[in-house]
Design an enzyme around this catalytic site. Sequence first.
Site, short mmCIF file in Angstrom:
data_model
loop_
_atom_site.label_atom_id
_atom_site.label_comp_id
_atom_site.label_asym_id
_atom_site.label_seq_id
_atom_site.Cartn_x
_atom_site.Cartn_y
_atom_site.Cartn_z
CB CYS A 104 -1.05 0.22 1.24
SG CYS A 104 -1.87 1.34 1.10
CB CYS A 107 -1.89 4.63 4.42
SG CYS A 107 -3.37 3.99 3.79
CB SER A 108 -0.49 0.41 6.48
OG SER A 108 -1.67 0.98 7.32
CB CYS A 109 -4.79 -0.62 2.30
SG CYS A 109 -5.59 1.29 2.45
FE FE Z 1 -3.32 2.24 3.10
#
Ligand code: FE
Length: 198
Positions: A104, A107-109
């Site tokens: 991602c 961000c951190s999906c």
């Molecule tokens: Fe994300």
Amino acid sequence: MHDHDHHSELSEMQLRVKALETILTEKGYVDPAALDLIVEHYETKVGPHIGARVVAKAWAEPAFKRALLADASKAIAGLGLDTKVGDHLIAVENTPQLHNIIVCTLCSCYPWDVLGLPPTWYKSAPYRSRTVKDPRGVLADFGVTLPATTQIRVWDSTAETRYLVLPVRPAGTERLSQDELAARVTRDSMVGTGLVAA
Ligand code: FE
């Protein structure tokens, strides 16, 4: 770590999360007990073992594999697992010709529903930026070396679309049960930063 400074062990991010939780609780937007249950659910019940069962089933049952690749959310929802898969989970299949890796960049999906909480490296800035620019270098850092003829495809997750890698089934596993297969499927192999060992 000295005993006398144990009160300062919370990281800056943990302090910010705590502050946010306090405000939301005071204003009545969230119920701390409900939050605790959600966190506990992802820490103890939902984890890579769920994705591993999905992968093992896809390896063993061609009809399920077709359904998974056609619509992963729908295929997994039909399994009655202890998770609730979102609407936009996409399974991508690794082959000797094509290796998929998930990131991602924003961000951190991450596909929490099938892999649980994301590892720290997944959320790190170097992984997020380098995976797009130099996926082969990132794979090398994870100890994965692919033939030059294997194409690498990077999938950028979003809040709406999550990906699960269907790793290559190792040779010599034809006689294993689905449980035995699932036990070999690692989290990293389902993110694309690892392979399933033969
Ligand atoms: Fe994300």
